[in-house]
Design a protein around this motif. Structure first.
Motif, PDB file in Angstrom:
ATOM      1  N   THR B 200     -22.268 -26.586  16.450  1.00 46.66           N
ATOM      2  CA  THR B 200     -23.161 -27.633  16.981  1.00 46.66           C
ATOM      3  C   THR B 200     -23.128 -27.676  18.509  1.00 46.66           C
ATOM      4  OG1 THR B 200     -21.361 -29.220  16.882  1.00 46.66           O
ATOM      5  CG2 THR B 200     -22.816 -29.110  14.971  1.00 46.66           C
ATOM      6  N   ARG B 202     -20.487 -28.749  19.909  1.00 43.96           N
ATOM      7  CA  ARG B 202     -19.413 -29.734  20.128  1.00 43.96           C
ATOM      8  C   ARG B 202     -18.145 -29.222  19.469  1.00 43.96           C
ATOM      9  NH1 ARG B 202     -20.969 -35.869  18.954  1.00 43.96           N
ATOM     10  NH2 ARG B 202     -18.703 -35.859  18.883  1.00 43.96           N
ATOM     11  N   LEU B 203     -17.030 -29.368  20.184  1.00 44.93           N
ATOM     12  CA  LEU B 203     -15.783 -28.783  19.700  1.00 44.93           C
ATOM     13  C   LEU B 203     -15.209 -29.506  18.485  1.00 44.93           C
ATOM     14  CD1 LEU B 203     -14.000 -27.957  23.050  1.00 44.93           C
ATOM     15  CD2 LEU B 203     -14.574 -26.323  21.271  1.00 44.93           C
ATOM     16  N   ARG B 205     -17.071 -30.689  15.844  1.00 42.71           N
ATOM     17  CA  ARG B 205     -17.996 -30.854  14.724  1.00 42.71           C
ATOM     18  C   ARG B 205     -18.680 -29.542  14.317  1.00 42.71           C
ATOM     19  NH1 ARG B 205     -22.594 -35.086  15.667  1.00 42.71           N
ATOM     20  NH2 ARG B 205     -20.802 -36.409  16.057  1.00 42.71           N
TER      21      ARG B 205
END
Lengths: 165, 308
Positions: B200, B202-203, B205
């Motif tokens: 995504t 994001r780290l 998720r």
């Protein structure tokens, strides 16, 4: 100082800027701090593009951008094009920019880095990546904040090595 | 009549040069995004900038070295004690796994099925992070000279980190599973429900998209690699389902997964050299078990890493 010596000096400072960009944050620091990293290389490119001795032209900026592309795992040519445009603009507007007061120069640095970040964001973010929005402007803010330091440091170097600014 | 000095001097040569360079950049971008033809160029550039990451890592290496030198005897003894306890616990677990593996092989043999090959692992250290928060990559200190190759899976102590996407002689780049351009075939441990875990950007998720709305998946489910596609070995932890919700259309469900691996904290990683697809047992037995690998990875006897 000879033209080649000035060029070497410019490239050594660009190498230092690339090193500052390559350094990672300590592992226990929050991730979002990575967005606050100033655009060291772009600031150095702009400074040398504005110098009277012309140690770094559009081609030099393009090559520095290509190195940055490889380092940042960005599409090859993206930062090269942005750095070349920035160097060209800084060269063309140098007389006006040099007359600006420091605060106005910081504002110009903010605008330049923000524009580059916007292009990078579009190039990377189709579909949009997170985090988006105002965090994207963080490097522009920090770049504007560190511009006086970068300028003073590089000017000091120029004075020390008697480079025509 | 003498012509006066022009008020506005145009640097036409720089203008032409800029136009040419922009054209060159556009061609590079088009080729780089559409084909793999620039791989050698990128490899050369990676080799050129790889020392920068190592030099930039020097302060951390120096700090670690100084820390080790000035550490008190008491602190070192405490640390050794902790490591001994941890080693004991892991050895106990490993014994259980060995017994399970033997039992698994026995059952597979009874069923006339194939056995799975163990994977060898190479320990690597993170030496850099590309200065681009939009790209989730790591630079490790092992490269082609150590047998690292493109496509090999990378894990840490807790789970899957990503895969190798670029290799130079002495370093390699790992694309993290959370990068927006990454996806990994996974399955839910509880019921073997297969899906794809996409990054995504994001780290914290990952997303399992396109699940049927009636899928049997719920928060708390463990997600592991399914091994489909042949890129990642089967059974490595990917993450834990945090939430499940219908997507915008309402016809499908989307599950959010929290990665198991410490993607932003890990310093030491394991590069997994997958033994390849499952092969017949006869083929496996014909191979010398303790023979050193030609690719630089340790032999399978000395440092096998089994999926938990």
């Amino acid at each position: 100082m000879s033209t080649w010596s000035v060029r070497w000096l410019a490239w050594i400072t660009l190498l230092a800027a690339l090193l500052l960009s390559a350094g990672r944050l300590p592992t226990d620091w929050p991730d979002w701090l990575a967005w606050l990293r100033p655009a060291w290389v772009l600031l150095a490119v702009c400074f040398w593009a504005m110098a009277k001795a012309r140690p770094l032209g559009v081609l030099g900026a393009w090559l520095a951008g290509l190195c940055f592309d490889a380092m940042a795992a960005a599409p090859l040519g993206l930062n090269a094009a942005l750095f070349a445009i920035a160097a060209y603009a800084a060269r063309q507007l140098r007389q006006r920019l040099r007359m600006y007061p420091l605060a106005q120069q910081c504002a110009a640095a903010f605008a330049l880095v923000a524009a580059c970040e916007a292009v990078r964001h579009v190039a990377h973010g189709l579909p949009p990546i997170e985090p988006s929005g105002l965090l994207m402007l963080a490097p522009a803010l920090t770049s504007a904040a560190v511009w006086p330091v970068v300028r003073a440091g590089l000017r000091g170097l120029c004075r020390y090595f008697r480079v025509d600014q | 009549m003498r012509a006066g000095k022009p008020l506005f001097v145009r640097d036409s040569r720089a203008g032409y040069l800029l136009t040419g360079l922009l054209l060159g950049s556009a061609i590079l971008l088009a080729i780089d995004s559409a084909t793999q033809r620039l791989k050698p160029v990128r490899g050369f550039m990676d080799n050129l900038v790889a020392p920068l990451f190592v030099i930039a890592e020097l302060p951390y290496m120096t700090a670690a070295s100084v820390g080790e030198t000035v550490a008190s005897r008491r602190a070192l003894l405490d640390r050794i004690g902790q490591l001994e306890q941890s080693n004991l616990a892991l050895s106990h677990q490993a014994q259980g796994f060995l017994a399970l593996q033997a039992e698994n092989d026995q059952l597979r043999r009874l069923l006339g099925s194939d056995v799975r090959l163990a994977s060898a692992a190479l320990i690597a250290e993170v030496v850099g992070v590309p200065p681009n928060p939009a790209v989730h990559q790591l630079v490790i200190d092992k490269g082609a000279g150590n047998g690292v190759g493109i496509g090999q899976a990378v894990v840490d102590a807790a789970g899957l980190i990503g895969q190798i996407v670029d290799v130079t002689a002495f370093s390699a780049r790992v694309l993290l599973i959370t990068d927006a351009s990454h996806a990994v075939p996974v399955e839910v441990v509880r019921n073997s429900l297969r899906s794809i875990a996409g990054g995504t950007g994001r780290l914290d998720r990952l997303l399992l998209e396109g699940l049927p709305i009636t899928s049997d998946i719920s928060p708390g489910d463990q997600v592991v690699t399914s091994g489909l596609g042949g890129r990642f070995p089967r059974g490595y932890p990917v993450g834990t389902v945090e939430s499940v919700a219908p997507d915008a259309s309402g016809a499908l469900a989307v599950a959010e997964v929290a990665p198991s691996a410490r993607l932003d904290r890990a310093r030491h990683l394991l590069v997994i050299h997958s033994a390849g697809p499952v092969r017949d047992r006869d083929d496996v037995e014909e191979e010398g078990a303790g023979e050193p690998r030609r690719d630089g990875f340790p032999s399978s006897q000395s440092s096998d890493v089994e999926p938990p």
